[in-house]
Write an enzyme that holds these catalytic residues in place. Sequence first.
Site, PDB file in Angstrom:
ATOM      1  N   LYS A 214       0.855  -1.193   0.000  1.00 40.11           N
ATOM      2  CA  LYS A 214       0.000   0.000   0.000  1.00 40.11           C
ATOM      3  C   LYS A 214       0.886   1.236   0.000  1.00 40.11           C
ATOM      4  O   LYS A 214       1.977   1.234   0.581  1.00 40.11           O
ATOM      5  CB  LYS A 214      -0.903  -0.004   1.240  1.00 40.11           C
ATOM      6  CG  LYS A 214      -1.746   1.237   1.435  1.00 40.11           C
ATOM      7  CD  LYS A 214      -2.428   1.255   2.792  1.00 40.11           C
ATOM      8  CE  LYS A 214      -3.483   0.188   2.908  1.00 40.11           C
ATOM      9  NZ  LYS A 214      -4.246   0.298   4.185  1.00 40.11           N
TER      10      LYS A 214
ATOM     11  N   LYS B 270      -7.091  -6.599  -2.639  1.00 42.02           N
ATOM     12  CA  LYS B 270      -8.057  -5.825  -1.858  1.00 42.02           C
ATOM     13  C   LYS B 270      -8.655  -4.734  -2.739  1.00 42.02           C
ATOM     14  O   LYS B 270      -7.935  -3.949  -3.344  1.00 42.02           O
ATOM     15  CB  LYS B 270      -7.371  -5.218  -0.630  1.00 42.02           C
ATOM     16  CG  LYS B 270      -6.918  -6.251   0.391  1.00 42.02           C
ATOM     17  CD  LYS B 270      -5.905  -5.691   1.365  1.00 42.02           C
ATOM     18  CE  LYS B 270      -6.421  -4.491   2.117  1.00 42.02           C
ATOM     19  NZ  LYS B 270      -5.392  -3.939   3.030  1.00 42.02           N
TER      20      LYS B 270
END
Length: 388
Positions: free
Chosen positions: A28, A86
């Site tokens: 991320k 995700k």
Amino acid sequence: MTKMLASVTGGEEAEIAISAGADIIDLKDPKAGALGAVATETVRHTVAAVAGRRLTSAVCGDLPMQPETIRARVEEIAATGVDYVKIGFFPSENVAACSEILQPISKKKRLIAVLFADLAPDFELLSRFAADGFHGVMVDTADKAKGRLLDHLPPARIPAFVDRARGLGLAVGLSGSLEAPDIPRLLPFAPDFLGFRGALCGEGSRTRSIDAEAVKQIRALIPEEQRAGRASSVDYRLLAARGYAPGGADSALGTDKIFVREFVLPVEIGAYSFEHGHTQKVRFDVTAEVLRVTSHPEDMRHIVSYDLIMDGIRMIVARGHVQLSEALAEQVAAHVLEDPRVVRVTVRVEKLELGPAGVGVEIERKRAKQQPSALHARHDHGKKGVIS
């Protein structure tokens, strides 16, 4: 067992997280938003460097709710070899279409749908995600400047979310600016994983590099499963936060008392007909006698938090109408005694609106013998693990 997900920006931070014991390495870019994505090549290189030592996941970015855009990005990330992809689902009339278009990919790759606690999440979507073959669902926060997960999704609402997801066969994750004191409050719900970023950066911003010592401190609060070739690192004192322990704490260290006083909530309570259909103020006073696990408590590993008492009261009240104050007191006492470190609890329940004086009941209950946590057992029943 609940796994620890550590969000990292690339290979260097991944190594720090692995060394400190994180279970899932999540790619991320915290500078690019709640689900800011790193470059696809960074994901691919990091997955290769991790080389199966840990599970890996990656976010797709804060994408517009456009089905074709979502599909293309998910395919791109899935091709990196990451274990989980995700996908953030922001409020939109296109959410169902964005989920449905991913059905072919969900048959080949484990997809995790991400909802946002601070954006009025629609948990009716869980059935949509399950029907479209998603592996799991997690709740995060979109605006990190506006509070932690529990500021937007209080403990009283979490059991309904977890139970519904589990009932649909979905793995469950919780994240959103989580800090160390949140961990013992969330572990009793037995989520499949808890996600962290800011707490791993020490005293710095979530956009700074993660700090090895900070990662270790978070890891130490989550009971760790034994890995092949390693001696067990499970700290059974910590398992008490999940409602069970093999031998309890050391009684030779004595006990402490923690308490909650004058905690007032609106409660649907009463046996009279005029007490049905509305709430009245009820005051709770709870004192728990707790076995000590160390002579020198330093952090959340070494205590029973009073937050667990207040969270439990809120959850019990949220279940609906209670006929008797005595029944309410018994439920609170039973909840507090679920923690094996608690040896005795006193609960006072006082109704404040039935005349010039408060009325109620006070009870004292002691631990009889070790019992498995009812809350833990309920959430573990039929649970779908992260690994499958």
